[in-house]
Motif scaffolding. Structure first.
Motif, PDB file in Angstrom:
ATOM      1  N   ASP A  45     -18.494 -42.590  25.790  1.00  0.00           N
ATOM      2  CA  ASP A  45     -17.706 -41.478  25.833  1.00  0.00           C
ATOM      3  C   ASP A  45     -17.282 -41.410  24.489  1.00  0.00           C
ATOM      4  N   ILE A  46     -17.065 -42.531  23.712  1.00  0.00           N
ATOM      5  CA  ILE A  46     -16.769 -42.268  22.123  1.00  0.00           C
ATOM      6  C   ILE A  46     -17.762 -41.517  21.398  1.00  0.00           C
ATOM      7  N   LEU A  47     -18.941 -42.083  21.681  1.00  0.00           N
ATOM      8  CA  LEU A  47     -19.924 -41.289  20.826  1.00  0.00           C
ATOM      9  C   LEU A  47     -20.275 -40.090  21.340  1.00  0.00           C
ATOM     10  N   GLU A  48     -20.015 -39.543  22.624  1.00  0.00           N
ATOM     11  CA  GLU A  48     -20.213 -38.165  22.955  1.00  0.00           C
ATOM     12  C   GLU A  48     -18.930 -37.466  22.319  1.00  0.00           C
ATOM     13  N   ILE A  49     -17.869 -37.714  22.171  1.00  0.00           N
ATOM     14  CA  ILE A  49     -16.604 -37.125  21.654  1.00  0.00           C
ATOM     15  C   ILE A  49     -17.206 -36.645  20.097  1.00  0.00           C
ATOM     16  N   ILE A  50     -17.619 -37.849  19.506  1.00  0.00           N
ATOM     17  CA  ILE A  50     -17.935 -37.351  18.098  1.00  0.00           C
ATOM     18  C   ILE A  50     -19.061 -36.676  17.959  1.00  0.00           C
ATOM     19  N   ALA A  51     -20.133 -36.562  18.489  1.00  0.00           N
ATOM     20  CA  ALA A  51     -21.040 -35.612  18.599  1.00  0.00           C
ATOM     21  C   ALA A  51     -20.673 -34.389  19.021  1.00  0.00           C
ATOM     22  N   THR A  52     -19.707 -34.061  19.882  1.00  0.00           N
ATOM     23  CA  THR A  52     -19.295 -32.806  20.159  1.00  0.00           C
ATOM     24  C   THR A  52     -18.272 -32.145  19.455  1.00  0.00           C
ATOM     25  N   GLU A  53     -17.421 -33.034  18.858  1.00  0.00           N
ATOM     26  CA  GLU A  53     -16.122 -32.575  18.058  1.00  0.00           C
ATOM     27  C   GLU A  53     -16.430 -32.978  16.526  1.00  0.00           C
ATOM     28  N   GLY A  54     -17.590 -33.258  16.390  1.00  0.00           N
ATOM     29  CA  GLY A  54     -18.045 -33.847  14.871  1.00  0.00           C
ATOM     30  C   GLY A  54     -17.582 -32.872  13.919  1.00  0.00           C
ATOM     31  N   PRO A  55     -18.441 -31.620  13.961  1.00  0.00           N
ATOM     32  CA  PRO A  55     -17.963 -30.713  12.715  1.00  0.00           C
ATOM     33  C   PRO A  55     -16.354 -30.458  12.280  1.00  0.00           C
ATOM     34  N   SER A  56     -15.467 -30.921  13.644  1.00  0.00           N
ATOM     35  CA  SER A  56     -14.009 -30.398  12.965  1.00  0.00           C
ATOM     36  C   SER A  56     -13.387 -31.700  12.465  1.00  0.00           C
ATOM     37  N   ILE A  57     -14.096 -32.978  12.902  1.00  0.00           N
ATOM     38  CA  ILE A  57     -13.615 -34.229  12.569  1.00  0.00           C
ATOM     39  C   ILE A  57     -13.513 -34.610  11.115  1.00  0.00           C
ATOM     40  N   ALA A  58     -12.619 -34.734  10.451  1.00  0.00           N
ATOM     41  CA  ALA A  58     -12.649 -35.224   8.965  1.00  0.00           C
ATOM     42  C   ALA A  58     -12.666 -36.943   8.722  1.00  0.00           C
ATOM     43  N   LEU A  59     -11.924 -37.436   9.823  1.00  0.00           N
ATOM     44  CA  LEU A  59     -12.041 -39.012   9.597  1.00  0.00           C
ATOM     45  C   LEU A  59     -12.113 -39.644  11.030  1.00  0.00           C
ATOM     46  N   VAL A  60     -12.779 -40.592  11.223  1.00  0.00           N
ATOM     47  CA  VAL A  60     -12.999 -41.328  12.761  1.00  0.00           C
ATOM     48  C   VAL A  60     -12.224 -42.615  12.111  1.00  0.00           C
ATOM     49  N   LEU A  61     -11.015 -42.926  13.003  1.00  0.00           N
ATOM     50  CA  LEU A  61     -10.415 -44.143  12.744  1.00  0.00           C
ATOM     51  C   LEU A  61     -10.288 -45.015  14.068  1.00  0.00           C
ATOM     52  N   TRP A  72     -13.827 -55.392  21.799  1.00  0.00           N
ATOM     53  CA  TRP A  72     -14.384 -55.226  20.612  1.00  0.00           C
ATOM     54  C   TRP A  72     -15.261 -54.053  20.472  1.00  0.00           C
ATOM     55  N   PHE A  73     -14.621 -53.098  19.687  1.00  0.00           N
ATOM     56  CA  PHE A  73     -15.648 -51.716  19.811  1.00  0.00           C
ATOM     57  C   PHE A  73     -17.161 -51.727  19.206  1.00  0.00           C
ATOM     58  N   PRO A  74     -17.960 -51.118  19.620  1.00  0.00           N
ATOM     59  CA  PRO A  74     -19.136 -51.056  19.147  1.00  0.00           C
ATOM     60  C   PRO A  74     -19.145 -50.541  17.528  1.00  0.00           C
ATOM     61  N   MET A  75     -18.711 -51.459  16.773  1.00  0.00           N
ATOM     62  CA  MET A  75     -18.489 -50.694  14.962  1.00  0.00           C
ATOM     63  C   MET A  75     -19.602 -50.057  14.735  1.00  0.00           C
ATOM     64  N   GLU A  76     -21.009 -50.547  14.652  1.00  0.00           N
ATOM     65  CA  GLU A  76     -21.850 -50.154  14.096  1.00  0.00           C
ATOM     66  C   GLU A  76     -22.633 -48.615  14.579  1.00  0.00           C
ATOM     67  N   SER A  77     -22.605 -48.479  16.081  1.00  0.00           N
ATOM     68  CA  SER A  77     -22.875 -47.130  16.443  1.00  0.00           C
ATOM     69  C   SER A  77     -21.894 -46.363  16.173  1.00  0.00           C
ATOM     70  N   ILE A  78     -20.481 -46.427  16.245  1.00  0.00           N
ATOM     71  CA  ILE A  78     -19.646 -45.529  16.097  1.00  0.00           C
ATOM     72  C   ILE A  78     -19.705 -45.068  14.590  1.00  0.00           C
ATOM     73  N   THR A  79     -19.727 -46.106  13.554  1.00  0.00           N
ATOM     74  CA  THR A  79     -19.757 -45.576  12.285  1.00  0.00           C
ATOM     75  C   THR A  79     -21.341 -44.714  12.095  1.00  0.00           C
ATOM     76  N   ARG A  80     -22.432 -45.159  12.747  1.00  0.00           N
ATOM     77  CA  ARG A  80     -23.553 -44.457  12.520  1.00  0.00           C
ATOM     78  C   ARG A  80     -23.421 -42.882  13.208  1.00  0.00           C
ATOM     79  N   LYS A  81     -22.882 -42.772  14.240  1.00  0.00           N
ATOM     80  CA  LYS A  81     -22.467 -41.396  14.962  1.00  0.00           C
ATOM     81  C   LYS A  81     -21.708 -40.713  14.000  1.00  0.00           C
ATOM     82  N   ALA A  82     -20.657 -41.381  13.461  1.00  0.00           N
ATOM     83  CA  ALA A  82     -19.632 -40.798  12.572  1.00  0.00           C
ATOM     84  C   ALA A  82     -20.264 -40.151  11.368  1.00  0.00           C
ATOM     85  N   LYS A  83     -21.096 -40.765  10.647  1.00  0.00           N
ATOM     86  CA  LYS A  83     -21.948 -40.533   9.287  1.00  0.00           C
ATOM     87  C   LYS A  83     -22.761 -39.653   9.804  1.00  0.00           C
ATOM     88  N   GLU A  84     -23.478 -39.360  11.051  1.00  0.00           N
ATOM     89  CA  GLU A  84     -24.553 -38.356  11.424  1.00  0.00           C
ATOM     90  C   GLU A  84     -23.737 -37.013  11.360  1.00  0.00           C
TER      91      GLU A  84
END
Length: 319
Positions: A45-61, A72-84
């Protein structure tokens, strides 16, 4: 726009920053919440929101470990998706540092902040920590300047132009409290003596795993997926508890969060008082959660056994 998990007080701290930039927190912040009937966030669900809303998101925190549930959130995969998606990705590690293994540089995290008074044992008021990835060293951005962030060779010359130290040190504002540094140093020396995070994490897994198994055997334990069945109506049902922290050890740190049932009846407060009277040191989180976290540096299997025994006694005293 910012994407963040729900967390107090960080929630209103973020909102205050948004307001300082003349934005509306209700529209500038995307908060992620668990699905209905669930207690923790799903990675997909977290990765889907980042993928969908990514162009409008300045900061994932996000918080590395969620303070209330212990997830404990999957920090590596969330960071990777945010950078993509071209987002800056930062982490609040207040409940993660000293608790779970971290590889911020290797995961390409842009920045992270944390306190040291929790798992790093530096006591309340302990100095804060900051990580800034080295890729930002040569990128000139507006920065609040403080004299302690000025390069050491000319710091005491008080030159009119600010010359920041590379990395996180360049963000320092003023000299830290020596007593706070001393308390942190003493704790870090113990971490080093223990072998740092690899053996500490291994011991933590054994302790929290033992605590979980013992709690699951309690006559008052209700499996998370059966809570709705046994408590269909708010405020009604036999006293009990469930664990809202993920059962997968790779998705949690030392903490287990116990949700007392039925919710909203004041049961948690009574159990917490009972545990305290028996000498069990937990942490109450209103309205219905007690957090238990066996600390691998100094807690033992025996401590876990006693905690569960006295939890049983606290329940019996109320029934």
């Amino acid at each position: 726009m910012k994407l963040a998990d729900t967390g107090i007080p960080r929630q209103y701290a973020i909102a205050s920053q948004v307001k300082a930039h003349d934005l509306d927190p209700t529209t500038a912040i995307i908060e992620v919440s668990p699905r209905e009937g669930e207690y923790t966030l799903r990675e997909e669900d977290i990765l889907e929101i980042i993928a969908t809303e990514g162009p409008s998101i300045a900061l994932v925190l996000f918080s590395g470990v969620q303070y209330y549930t212990g997830q404990w959130f999957p920090m590596e995969s969330i960071t990777r998706k945010a950078k993509e998606q071209g987002c800056i990705c930062g982490w609040d590690l207040a409940h993660a540092v000293g608790n779970v293994p971290l590889a911020l540089h290797d995961w390409n995290v842009d920045f992270a902040v944390w306190c040291t008074y929790k798992y790093l044992n530096a006591s309340p008021g302990g100095i804060a920590g900051l990580f800034v990835h080295e890729k930002w060293d040569n990128i000139v951005l507006p920065k609040f300047a403080g004299w302690w962030g000025h390069e050491l060779t000319t710091r005491f010359e008080m030159p009119p132009k600010f010359s920041p130290i590379l990395g996180a040190q360049g963000f320092q504002q003023s000299n830290p409290c020596i007593l706070a540094l001393a308390s942190l140093l003493g704790s870090l020396q113990l971490f080093k003596e223990a072998g740092m995070m690899k053996p500490i994490r291994e011991r933590s897994l054994r302790l929290t795993g033992t605590l979980e198994r013992l709690l699951n055997k309690s006559s008052y334990f209700v499996p998370p997926d059966e809570v709705r069945q046994f408590y269909p109506q708010p405020g009604r049902g036999e006293p009990g508890f469930t664990i809202i922290t993920p059962s997968d050890a790779s998705q949690r740190g030392a903490q287990l969060s116990l949700l007392f049932l039925p919710v909203g009846t004041g049961l948690m407060q009574k159990i917490f008082t009972g545990l305290s009277n028996y000498g069990v040191i937990g942490d109450e989180r209103e309205p219905d959660v007690i957090r238990l976290a066996p600390a691998p540096l100094y807690n033992t299997i025996g401590d876990c056994e006693q905690a569960v025994h006295y939890l049983e006694e606290a329940f019996k005293a109320l029934i």
